[in-house]
Design a protein around this motif. Structure first.
Motif, mmCIF file in Angstrom:
data_model
loop_
_atom_site.group_PDB
_atom_site.id
_atom_site.type_symbol
_atom_site.label_atom_id
_atom_site.label_comp_id
_atom_site.label_asym_id
_atom_site.label_seq_id
_atom_site.Cartn_x
_atom_site.Cartn_y
_atom_site.Cartn_z
ATOM 1 N N ALA A 253 -9.812 -4.132 8.990
ATOM 2 C CA ALA A 253 -11.213 -4.265 9.849
ATOM 3 C C ALA A 253 -11.992 -5.351 9.229
ATOM 4 O O ALA A 253 -12.799 -6.079 10.289
ATOM 5 C CB ALA A 253 -11.889 -3.125 9.883
ATOM 6 N N ALA A 254 -11.982 -5.773 7.974
ATOM 7 C CA ALA A 254 -12.975 -6.831 7.628
ATOM 8 C C ALA A 254 -12.171 -8.215 7.635
ATOM 9 O O ALA A 254 -12.808 -9.196 7.234
ATOM 10 C CB ALA A 254 -13.386 -6.532 6.172
ATOM 11 N N GLY A 255 -10.953 -8.170 7.968
ATOM 12 C CA GLY A 255 -10.439 -9.328 8.046
ATOM 13 C C GLY A 255 -9.762 -10.187 6.811
ATOM 14 O O GLY A 255 -9.560 -11.172 6.537
ATOM 15 N N ARG A 256 -9.597 -9.114 5.753
ATOM 16 C CA ARG A 256 -9.252 -9.495 4.427
ATOM 17 C C ARG A 256 -7.834 -9.829 4.296
ATOM 18 O O ARG A 256 -7.394 -10.547 3.474
ATOM 19 C CB ARG A 256 -9.914 -8.618 3.372
ATOM 20 N N LEU A 257 -6.714 -9.179 5.324
ATOM 21 C CA LEU A 257 -5.466 -9.343 4.870
ATOM 22 C C LEU A 257 -4.667 -10.358 5.642
ATOM 23 O O LEU A 257 -4.790 -10.349 6.885
ATOM 24 C CB LEU A 257 -4.940 -7.920 5.070
ATOM 25 N N ALA A 258 -3.595 -11.195 5.266
ATOM 26 C CA ALA A 258 -2.682 -11.665 5.997
ATOM 27 C C ALA A 258 -1.707 -10.931 6.101
ATOM 28 O O ALA A 258 -0.933 -11.314 7.119
ATOM 29 C CB ALA A 258 -2.447 -13.166 5.063
ATOM 30 N N GLU A 259 -0.927 -9.945 5.295
ATOM 31 C CA GLU A 259 0.108 -9.253 5.328
ATOM 32 C C GLU A 259 0.024 -7.901 4.691
ATOM 33 O O GLU A 259 -0.837 -7.678 3.946
ATOM 34 C CB GLU A 259 1.100 -9.908 4.252
ATOM 35 N N ILE A 260 0.749 -7.014 5.132
ATOM 36 C CA ILE A 260 0.921 -5.621 4.612
ATOM 37 C C ILE A 260 2.005 -5.172 4.720
ATOM 38 O O ILE A 260 2.935 -5.416 5.728
ATOM 39 C CB ILE A 260 -0.232 -4.707 5.543
ATOM 40 N N ALA A 261 2.482 -4.518 3.522
ATOM 41 C CA ALA A 261 3.735 -3.606 3.654
ATOM 42 C C ALA A 261 3.362 -2.206 3.054
ATOM 43 O O ALA A 261 2.659 -2.076 2.087
ATOM 44 C CB ALA A 261 4.753 -4.253 2.460
ATOM 45 N N THR A 262 3.604 -1.398 3.997
ATOM 46 C CA THR A 262 3.504 0.280 3.634
ATOM 47 C C THR A 262 4.325 1.071 4.423
ATOM 48 O O THR A 262 4.821 0.761 5.461
ATOM 49 C CB THR A 262 1.796 0.338 4.155
ATOM 50 N N PRO A 263 4.745 2.284 3.827
ATOM 51 C CA PRO A 263 5.433 3.253 4.531
ATOM 52 C C PRO A 263 4.768 3.509 6.091
ATOM 53 O O PRO A 263 5.075 3.898 7.029
ATOM 54 C CB PRO A 263 5.643 4.331 3.825
ATOM 55 N N PHE A 264 3.430 4.007 6.003
ATOM 56 C CA PHE A 264 2.677 4.444 7.168
ATOM 57 C C PHE A 264 1.185 4.289 6.791
ATOM 58 O O PHE A 264 0.569 4.595 5.665
ATOM 59 C CB PHE A 264 3.180 5.639 7.654
ATOM 60 N N LEU A 265 0.195 3.931 7.818
ATOM 61 C CA LEU A 265 -1.044 4.330 7.935
ATOM 62 C C LEU A 265 -1.475 5.227 8.967
ATOM 63 O O LEU A 265 -1.160 5.213 10.037
ATOM 64 C CB LEU A 265 -1.916 2.897 8.202
ATOM 65 N N THR A 266 -2.372 6.010 8.229
ATOM 66 C CA THR A 266 -2.608 7.194 9.490
ATOM 67 C C THR A 266 -4.217 7.572 9.149
ATOM 68 O O THR A 266 -4.791 7.550 7.967
ATOM 69 C CB THR A 266 -1.898 8.280 9.325
ATOM 70 N N MET A 267 -4.887 8.035 10.127
ATOM 71 C CA MET A 267 -6.292 8.657 9.963
ATOM 72 C C MET A 267 -6.061 10.058 10.183
ATOM 73 O O MET A 267 -6.990 10.927 10.546
ATOM 74 C CB MET A 267 -7.193 7.985 10.945
ATOM 75 N N GLU A 268 -4.696 10.700 9.915
ATOM 76 C CA GLU A 268 -4.397 11.886 9.954
ATOM 77 C C GLU A 268 -4.693 12.605 11.403
ATOM 78 O O GLU A 268 -4.646 12.143 12.430
ATOM 79 C CB GLU A 268 -4.985 12.809 8.702
ATOM 80 N N GLN A 269 -5.776 13.729 11.229
ATOM 81 C CA GLN A 269 -6.000 14.461 12.441
ATOM 82 C C GLN A 269 -7.031 13.959 13.237
ATOM 83 O O GLN A 269 -7.120 13.913 14.522
ATOM 84 C CB GLN A 269 -6.828 15.809 12.240
ATOM 85 N N SER B 173 0.798 -1.041 -0.179
ATOM 86 C CA SER B 173 0.061 0.066 0.169
ATOM 87 C C SER B 173 0.722 1.249 -0.034
ATOM 88 O O SER B 173 1.833 1.258 0.623
ATOM 89 C CB SER B 173 -1.029 -0.139 0.981
ATOM 90 N N SER B 174 0.450 2.147 -0.760
ATOM 91 C CA SER B 174 0.711 3.397 -0.514
ATOM 92 C C SER B 174 0.436 4.043 0.825
ATOM 93 O O SER B 174 -0.193 3.550 1.449
ATOM 94 C CB SER B 174 0.085 4.576 -1.617
ATOM 95 N N PRO B 175 1.118 4.981 1.125
ATOM 96 C CA PRO B 175 0.777 5.727 2.466
ATOM 97 C C PRO B 175 -0.807 5.949 2.531
ATOM 98 O O PRO B 175 -1.360 6.470 1.969
ATOM 99 C CB PRO B 175 1.523 7.012 2.519
ATOM 100 N N GLY B 176 -1.280 5.097 3.459
ATOM 101 C CA GLY B 176 -3.088 4.968 3.532
ATOM 102 C C GLY B 176 -3.826 5.505 4.473
ATOM 103 O O GLY B 176 -3.081 5.956 5.672
ATOM 104 N N ALA B 177 -5.014 5.199 4.597
ATOM 105 C CA ALA B 177 -5.821 5.629 5.664
ATOM 106 C C ALA B 177 -6.982 4.534 5.902
ATOM 107 O O ALA B 177 -6.636 3.526 6.157
ATOM 108 C CB ALA B 177 -6.373 7.191 5.392
ATOM 109 N N ILE B 178 -8.049 5.154 5.512
ATOM 110 C CA ILE B 178 -9.136 4.165 5.645
ATOM 111 C C ILE B 178 -9.242 3.061 4.688
ATOM 112 O O ILE B 178 -9.723 1.834 4.982
ATOM 113 C CB ILE B 178 -10.601 5.166 5.504
ATOM 114 N N GLY B 179 -8.575 3.273 3.449
ATOM 115 C CA GLY B 179 -8.708 2.113 2.642
ATOM 116 C C GLY B 179 -8.118 0.886 2.931
ATOM 117 O O GLY B 179 -8.649 -0.335 3.236
ATOM 118 N N PRO B 180 -6.857 0.850 3.364
ATOM 119 C CA PRO B 180 -6.115 -0.265 3.783
ATOM 120 C C PRO B 180 -6.699 -0.708 5.293
ATOM 121 O O PRO B 180 -6.677 -2.030 5.549
ATOM 122 C CB PRO B 180 -4.671 -0.047 3.994
ATOM 123 N N ASP B 181 -7.022 0.327 6.104
ATOM 124 C CA ASP B 181 -7.551 -0.034 7.382
ATOM 125 C C ASP B 181 -8.880 -0.597 7.332
ATOM 126 O O ASP B 181 -9.281 -1.680 8.316
ATOM 127 C CB ASP B 181 -7.641 1.266 8.298
#
Length: 276
Positions: free
Chosen positions: A66-82, A54-62
């Motif tokens: 949350a839905a239990g669809r991922l086994a692995e993730i590689a990303t620089p960061f995930l954030t919901m910003e403010q 994933s690109s630096p993401g927010a709600i998309g990867p999160d």
């Protein structure tokens, strides 16, 4: 003369290209240009054990977490910003339910560029971080006679089975125009075996040709085009509409707990099946 084949598909047909165990690349950047219509449809499809790059993401990867669809993730960061940390990601990291590859932007770019150029690995400089100590599979010390004395790392190519990206406009043949930044999306499109693009608007090819500089991804790289008005919402689509901050705040609040994640998914994903 043979007519070119239209690449326009429904969100459900696009999601069908994502199968169990696929390596999926997700474009956009935090609150902008995330292909949320397709992300929601992938969740509805039931595809599991996905490996997300994933690109630096927010709600998309999160939301995929949350839905239990991922086994692995590689990303620089995930954030919901403010609104704080990405809640499902934080919970999965704390509980050890998700394999996480910690990487940085140069590492991601190098891995995608290597895949795009059909190379087994890319090369980056040592930037002085401790990432090689926590992710030695990704950052491997590299020496070469032409770089004597330079401290380098080899980064294995990241070859997504499927890429999910979002553009503001496109034609039926997959030529994509962006009204703002492309972030990692051009590299993602070049690296992936299959590219799915949602677009806010399908326009005739002659309209794209009137502004060729805005066409950042050519149609030969794209396999499926999903017409989706406001297809990035609740994220924003640069040049067209801003992020829905009220909705993003609601997600951040609900996704902090398992019960809240179930509530959000039921209300905003499962209950909206069939809607673009």
């Amino acid at each position: 003369m043979t007519r070119r084949r239209s690449k326009v598909v429904t969100p459900a047909d696009a999601a069908g290209l994502v199968t169990n165990g696929s390596t999926v690349a997700l474009g956009g950047w935090t609150f902008y240009n995330t292909p949320m219509t397709v992300v929601r449809e992938v969740i509805r499809s039931g595809a599991r054990d996905l490996r997300l790059v994933s690109s630096p993401g927010a709600i998309g990867p999160d939301l995929l977490i949350a839905a239990g669809r991922l086994a692995e993730i590689a990303t620089p960061f995930l954030t919901m910003e403010q609104f704080g940390f990405a809640p499902a990601f934080r919970s999965a990291a704390r509980e050890g339910t998700l394999k996480i590859a910690e990487i940085d932007g140069p590492g991601l770019a190098s891995a995608l560029r290597a895949a795009a150029d059909d190379l087994p690995f890319g090369v980056i400089h040592d930037l002085g971080t401790d990432l090689p100590s926590v992710n030695p599979e990704w950052y491997r010390p590299f020496e070469h006679p032409l770089a004597e004395g330079a401290k380098l790392y080899a980064v294995p190519a990241a070859v997504p089975d499927v890429a999910l990206i979002h553009a503001q406009r496109g034609d039926e043949y997959g030529n994509l125009q962006f009204l703002g930044a492309t972030f990692f999306d051009q590299l993602i499109a070049r690296a992936a075996r299959t590219v799915i693009a949602s677009v806010d608007e399908i326009v005739p090819g002659e309209e794209l040709r009137a502004d060729p500089r805005a066409t950042k991804i050519p149609g030969f790289l794209v396999d499926a085009v999903v017409p989706a008005s406001e297809g990035a919402k609740p994220c924003g689509s640069q040049g067209l509409y801003p992020p829905d901050l009220e909705h993003l705040a609601e997600y951040s609040r609900l996704a902090a707990t398992e019960a809240g994640r179930r509530e959000y998914l039921e209300r905003h994903v499962l209950a909206t099946a069939g809607k673009v």
